[in-house]
Design an enzyme around this catalytic site. Structure first.
Site, PDB file in Angstrom:
ATOM      1  N   GLU A 178       0.864  -1.197   0.000  1.00  0.00           N
ATOM      2  CA  GLU A 178       0.000   0.000   0.000  1.00  0.00           C
ATOM      3  C   GLU A 178       0.893   1.238   0.000  1.00  0.00           C
ATOM      4  O   GLU A 178       1.776   1.344   0.843  1.00  0.00           O
ATOM      5  CB  GLU A 178      -0.855   0.067   1.276  1.00  0.00           C
ATOM      6  CG  GLU A 178      -1.812  -1.061   1.465  1.00  0.00           C
ATOM      7  CD  GLU A 178      -2.347  -1.110   2.912  1.00  0.00           C
ATOM      8  OE1 GLU A 178      -2.335  -0.081   3.616  1.00  0.00           O
ATOM      9  OE2 GLU A 178      -2.764  -2.203   3.320  1.00  0.00           O
ATOM     10  N   LYS A 203       2.216   4.619   1.137  1.00  0.00           N
ATOM     11  CA  LYS A 203       2.070   5.209   2.467  1.00  0.00           C
ATOM     12  C   LYS A 203       1.662   6.669   2.316  1.00  0.00           C
ATOM     13  O   LYS A 203       2.480   7.529   1.982  1.00  0.00           O
ATOM     14  CB  LYS A 203       3.376   5.094   3.251  1.00  0.00           C
ATOM     15  CG  LYS A 203       3.249   5.582   4.666  1.00  0.00           C
ATOM     16  CD  LYS A 203       4.456   5.190   5.491  1.00  0.00           C
ATOM     17  CE  LYS A 203       4.285   5.604   6.931  1.00  0.00           C
ATOM     18  NZ  LYS A 203       4.257   7.057   7.098  1.00  0.00           N
ATOM     19  N   ASP A 214       0.718  10.422   2.994  1.00  0.00           N
ATOM     20  CA  ASP A 214       1.278  11.379   3.932  1.00  0.00           C
ATOM     21  C   ASP A 214       0.158  12.266   4.453  1.00  0.00           C
ATOM     22  O   ASP A 214      -0.130  13.325   3.916  1.00  0.00           O
ATOM     23  CB  ASP A 214       2.352  12.205   3.218  1.00  0.00           C
ATOM     24  CG  ASP A 214       3.428  12.647   4.167  1.00  0.00           C
ATOM     25  OD1 ASP A 214       3.361  12.290   5.358  1.00  0.00           O
ATOM     26  OD2 ASP A 214       4.344  13.360   3.723  1.00  0.00           O
ATOM     27  N   TYR A 260      -6.926   1.689   5.826  1.00  0.00           N
ATOM     28  CA  TYR A 260      -5.837   0.722   5.715  1.00  0.00           C
ATOM     29  C   TYR A 260      -5.899  -0.424   6.709  1.00  0.00           C
ATOM     30  O   TYR A 260      -5.074  -1.323   6.653  1.00  0.00           O
ATOM     31  CB  TYR A 260      -4.476   1.409   5.760  1.00  0.00           C
ATOM     32  CG  TYR A 260      -4.159   2.180   7.019  1.00  0.00           C
ATOM     33  CD1 TYR A 260      -3.959   1.531   8.241  1.00  0.00           C
ATOM     34  CD2 TYR A 260      -4.023   3.562   6.989  1.00  0.00           C
ATOM     35  CE1 TYR A 260      -3.657   2.231   9.392  1.00  0.00           C
ATOM     36  CE2 TYR A 260      -3.717   4.269   8.131  1.00  0.00           C
ATOM     37  CZ  TYR A 260      -3.534   3.604   9.342  1.00  0.00           C
ATOM     38  OH  TYR A 260      -3.236   4.300  10.475  1.00  0.00           O
ATOM     39  N   LYS A 312      10.590   3.555   3.402  1.00  0.00           N
ATOM     40  CA  LYS A 312      10.479   4.988   3.117  1.00  0.00           C
ATOM     41  C   LYS A 312      11.221   5.379   1.839  1.00  0.00           C
ATOM     42  O   LYS A 312      12.283   4.854   1.549  1.00  0.00           O
ATOM     43  CB  LYS A 312      11.050   5.795   4.299  1.00  0.00           C
ATOM     44  CG  LYS A 312      10.343   5.564   5.619  1.00  0.00           C
ATOM     45  CD  LYS A 312       8.918   6.035   5.634  1.00  0.00           C
ATOM     46  CE  LYS A 312       8.720   7.460   6.076  1.00  0.00           C
ATOM     47  NZ  LYS A 312       9.110   7.813   7.424  1.00  0.00           N
ATOM     48  N   CYS A 349      20.853  46.218 -11.599  1.00  0.00           N
ATOM     49  CA  CYS A 349      21.148  44.871 -12.091  1.00  0.00           C
ATOM     50  C   CYS A 349      22.532  44.408 -11.638  1.00  0.00           C
ATOM     51  O   CYS A 349      23.518  45.116 -11.853  1.00  0.00           O
ATOM     52  CB  CYS A 349      21.059  44.862 -13.618  1.00  0.00           C
ATOM     53  SG  CYS A 349      21.545  43.279 -14.335  1.00  0.00           S
ATOM     54  N   CYS A 379      24.663  44.155 -15.175  1.00  0.00           N
ATOM     55  CA  CYS A 379      25.007  45.297 -16.026  1.00  0.00           C
ATOM     56  C   CYS A 379      24.827  46.644 -15.332  1.00  0.00           C
ATOM     57  O   CYS A 379      25.185  47.676 -15.894  1.00  0.00           O
ATOM     58  CB  CYS A 379      24.192  45.274 -17.314  1.00  0.00           C
ATOM     59  SG  CYS A 379      22.473  45.706 -17.076  1.00  0.00           S
ATOM     60  N   CYS A 386      15.444  43.781 -14.882  1.00  0.00           N
ATOM     61  CA  CYS A 386      16.558  44.627 -15.280  1.00  0.00           C
ATOM     62  C   CYS A 386      16.113  45.356 -16.540  1.00  0.00           C
ATOM     63  O   CYS A 386      15.566  44.750 -17.459  1.00  0.00           O
ATOM     64  CB  CYS A 386      17.782  43.767 -15.568  1.00  0.00           C
ATOM     65  SG  CYS A 386      19.014  44.584 -16.595  1.00  0.00           S
ATOM     66  N   CYS A 420      22.481  44.182 -21.415  1.00  0.00           N
ATOM     67  CA  CYS A 420      22.823  43.364 -20.248  1.00  0.00           C
ATOM     68  C   CYS A 420      23.348  41.996 -20.713  1.00  0.00           C
ATOM     69  O   CYS A 420      22.657  41.261 -21.420  1.00  0.00           O
ATOM     70  CB  CYS A 420      21.588  43.183 -19.371  1.00  0.00           C
ATOM     71  SG  CYS A 420      21.860  42.113 -17.959  1.00  0.00           S
TER      72      CYS A 420
HETATM   73  O1  D41 Z   1      -0.918   4.990   4.278  1.00  0.00           O
HETATM   74  C1  D41 Z   1      -0.559   5.005   5.454  1.00  0.00           C
HETATM   75  N1  D41 Z   1      -0.101   6.146   5.950  1.00  0.00           N
HETATM   76  C2  D41 Z   1      -0.628   3.795   6.291  1.00  0.00           C
HETATM   77  C3  D41 Z   1      -0.373   3.925   7.659  1.00  0.00           C
HETATM   78  C4  D41 Z   1      -0.941   2.536   5.764  1.00  0.00           C
HETATM   79  N2  D41 Z   1      -1.198   2.377   4.441  1.00  0.00           N
HETATM   80  N3  D41 Z   1      -0.990   1.452   6.567  1.00  0.00           N
HETATM   81  C5  D41 Z   1      -0.749   1.548   7.892  1.00  0.00           C
HETATM   82  N4  D41 Z   1      -0.830   0.433   8.642  1.00  0.00           N
HETATM   83  C6  D41 Z   1      -0.597   0.487   9.943  1.00  0.00           C
HETATM   84  C7  D41 Z   1      -0.692  -0.788  10.715  1.00  0.00           C
HETATM   85  C8  D41 Z   1       0.104  -1.868  10.072  1.00  0.00           C
HETATM   86  C9  D41 Z   1      -0.174  -0.589  12.124  1.00  0.00           C
HETATM   87  C10 D41 Z   1      -2.130  -1.207  10.774  1.00  0.00           C
HETATM   88  C11 D41 Z   1      -0.437   2.803   8.497  1.00  0.00           C
HETATM   89  C12 D41 Z   1      -0.213   2.806   9.889  1.00  0.00           C
HETATM   90  N5  D41 Z   1      -0.296   1.637  10.589  1.00  0.00           N
HETATM   91  C13 D41 Z   1       0.112   3.986  10.676  1.00  0.00           C
HETATM   92  N6  D41 Z   1      -0.136   5.255  10.361  1.00  0.00           N
HETATM   93  C14 D41 Z   1       0.315   6.021  11.340  1.00  0.00           C
HETATM   94  C15 D41 Z   1       0.865   5.252  12.304  1.00  0.00           C
HETATM   95  C16 D41 Z   1       0.726   3.969  11.891  1.00  0.00           C
END
Ligand code: D41
Length: 675
Positions: free
Chosen positions: A115, A117, A119, A227, A316, A410, A413, A428, A434
């Protein structure tokens, strides 16, 4: 007294509105126009206003926000909301798999769910008998804040579950986030209103959820994607995480469209690499990928350590924001004289590269940021865009920080720098006197979409101007072999290659020639329109503003830039000199733009095309009379979607705009070009 038929009518309206809401915000597949939705909503609001006893917390009318609170209450999570361990390289991913296999005492291939992640902000949503009763932030995992009123305003959060078979109590967990398009639009508006924009989409989501007045939250373009689940009482869920998510989707939740089941850690690493290349095309920000063991039975077997599950990990991406020190500011002068402040930074690794310069845009931006030399700043580099300074860390301001002065003359020049009324950009006034503007003009002239002079790179142009071998674009064609081959890092061979390239570039097109002149606001598309409209350089040079306004896409400002350019005696001289060098183009048929097959249509190209480059596709569309724009709006006629098209495609679909793939585009082009 409320009559039974009225109650039924209210129920029917709510069911319809919920269904449309789901189609629009969860499936991205609207089935009715917005006006129809608004009509149904108003109908329900009218009835509820006359019969307040019929109002319920899960009514779609409650999404607009409620009475402001004075403070948020606390929520204790009955089931702790776990956190995620991080991995930063492939080895750490392999360690993650190893630990699971060791625990399971089993070496067979494991199945993982991938999945993106998101933000944003993690939240918990509690449903009792299918009705949303409480929403909270994750907080520290144990206690969070009760933000039920705010979450009710998020359109992709169902107020009542759809379908059947849900547990009596169900806690759904997910991430609330602000899609990039909404973030950009919000910030643009905030700046226009003289308000403070958000630094990034994550802060925007957090700031929007932290409002005590839920009407403010309701006005923010938030989304929620689930999620996992927490509490499940009085009901059962499937035994695989991927199936749980699919089930949640059927009950009315958004799930990530990139979610995928893969085999083994190599499957995870492949997915990571693939998504990293497509990161910019997603319509939301992500900071990595979350991998989860798919089998819930195996999840239970491996358990968790302190606060994080052993069965999940976040791999990450390299950070897109970093802090570093602002060493100084340099003012660069562009082709049109625009003076741009550029931040010189202590080099810092961000977004996968080392950054030592970032743009500060203009004087207003310096003021808005309140930045000084010596400050510690947040630098952001997202995708291919130029790095930006987005924030000052005031707590770290040193005592000897110095105010940044915007120059009044400038730096190249010495001519006056003037900021025109109502413009953000200071310029300028030296024009081609220039050296900076001269260099930029020559670089533009040599660039790929202009004269496409191979071997004439930026460094060489700087050298040629600095050593006064050339003063204008016309001088390029007087360059001599001897002078060239004496230049630093320039051999006999490369000197000859450059002379050949210059010779070859003399055969061009009228559109390229016009573009290459570097007239302010005249880009490739406008140059092509001018070429088609006038078909003849003299006619263009003689045209007055009124005649220029007749050209497709030319407004009063562009018309005045064009007319002004051709009135300048030295521009006339340069054009004459270029023609005297033997620059030629095939004659252009004077096309009646209105009669062109795609006249009046705006097209948008998105995603990666396979057989055409974007430039090629664009110029072929423009040649047929279309306008090619970078953003989708209600006025867009058609969107061409290549591989991994993102938010533009989603937007086109939600607006009901025609979408073609590459082969359909090629077919149409071939057909229209033949006729
Ligand atoms: O998309 C996310 N930010 C995301 C966060 C995700 N796709 N899955 C997540 N799954 C978990 C667990 C495995 C603990 C159920 C999470 C997070 N935790 C999470 N987000 C912030 C702290 C933890």
């Amino acid at each position: 007294m409320t009559s039974a038929p009225l109650r039924q009518e209210v129920e029917a309206l709510r069911a319809q509105l919920n269904q449309h809401n789901y189609r629009y915000y969860v499936l991205d597949e609207p089935s009715i126009p917005d006006v129809e939705y608004d009509r149904l909503l108003r109908q329900l609001q009218t009835i509820e206003a006359q019969h307040p006893e019929l109002i319920s917390q899960d009514s779609p009318t409650q999404r607009v926000g409620a009475q402001p609170l004075t403070a948020f209450g606390e929520v204790t999570h009955d089931m702790r909301m776990l956190s995620l361990d991080n991995a930063f390289n492939d080895d750490e991913m392999r360690d993650f798999e190893r630990r699971i296999k060791d625990r399971l005492k089993d070496t067979s291939e494991l199945e993982f769910v991938c999945e993106p992640k998101l933000d944003g902000i993690a939240v918990s949503l509690l449903y009792e008998n299918g009705i949303f009763v409480r929403g909270a932030t994750r907080g520290d995992g144990q206690t969070g804040e009760n933000i039920t009123q705010n979450l009710r305003t998020v359109p992709s959060i169902p107020l009542t579950l759809m379908g059947t078979g849900w547990p009596e109590r169900l806690e759904v967990r997910g991430e609330v986030y602000m899609p990039k398009a909404g973030f950009d639009a919000f910030n643009k508006q905030a700046l226009a209103n003289g308000e403070k924009p958000f630094v990034n989409p994550r802060n925007a989501a957090a700031g929007s959820l932290r409002q005590l007045d839920s009407k403010i939250t309701a006005s923010r373009p938030l989304q929620m994607c689930c999620y996992s689940v927490g509490i499940v009482d009085g009901g059962e869920l499937p035994g695989k995480h991927s199936d749980v998510l699919q089930q949640l989707h059927r009950w009315g939740f958004r799930i990530n469209d990139q979610m995928k089941v893969v085999q083994g850690i190599n499957g995870c690493i492949d997915y990571y690499q693939d998504l990293q290349t497509r990161r910019d095309s997603l319509h939301y920000e992500i900071d990595g990928i979350v991998f989860k063991l798919n089998s819930l039975e195996l999840q239970n077997k491996v358990g968790f350590v302190s606060r994080a599950p052993r069965w999940a990990i976040a791999y990450k991406f390299p950070a897109q924001e970093e802090i570093t020190q602002l060493l100084g500011v340099e003012f660069q002068v562009g082709r049109t004289g625009a003076v741009t402040p550029v931040a010189r930074l202590q080099p810092v690794f961000v977004g996968g590269v080392t950054v030592s310069n970032a743009t500060l845009h203009n004087g207003d931006e310096i003021e808005r940021l309140g930045v000084r030399c010596g400050d510690t700043v947040v630098v952001r580099r997202a995708g291919d865009v130029i790095p930006q300074v987005v924030q000052v860390v005031l707590e770290k301001r040193p005592e000897n920080s110095t105010v940044i002065e915007f120059p009044s003359s400038c730096p190249v020049c010495g001519s006056d720098v003037i900021r025109a009324e109502g413009e953000a950009v200071a310029r300028c006034t030296g024009g081609l006197y220039c050296a900076a503007q001269r260099k930029q003009a020559i670089k533009h002239f040599a660039s790929r979409k202009a004269f496409d002079i191979e071997g004439l790179g930026d460094k060489l142009v700087d050298m040629l101007v600095d050593q006064q071998l050339i003063n204008s674009i016309a001088d390029l064609f007087h360059l001599q072999h001897e002078a060239l081959s004496n230049l630093e890092r320039m051999g006999d061979k490369s000197a000859q290659n450059l002379l050949d390239a210059l010779q070859k570039s003399k055969q061009t097109t009228l559109a390229r020639f016009i573009y290459a002149l570097g007239i302010r606001e005249v880009g490739e598309a406008t140059a092509a329109n001018l070429a088609h409209h006038f078909a003849d350089l003299d006619a263009l040079m003689q045209a007055n503003e009124e005649q220029l306004l007749e050209v497709n896409d030319v407004g009063p400002i562009v018309a005045s830039h064009i007319a002004h350019f051709f009135q300048q005696p030295h521009n006339q001289e340069i054009i004459e000199a270029l023609l005297a060098e033997g620059i030629r183009w095939p004659s252009v048929d004077k096309k009646n733009v209105e009669a062109m097959p795609l006249a009046g249509q705006t097209w948008v190209l998105t995603g990666t095309l396979e057989t055409l480059t974007r430039d090629q596709a664009k110029s072929r569309l423009v040649a047929l009379g279309a306008k090619v724009s970078g953003s989708v709006s209600a006025k867009t006629h058609c969107v061409v979607a290549g591989a991994s098209a993102g938010s533009k495609l989603t937007k086109a679909e939600s607006l009901g705009i025609e979408v073609r793939d590459e082969s359909a585009l090629l077919q149409l082009l071939a057909q229209l070009e033949a006729s």
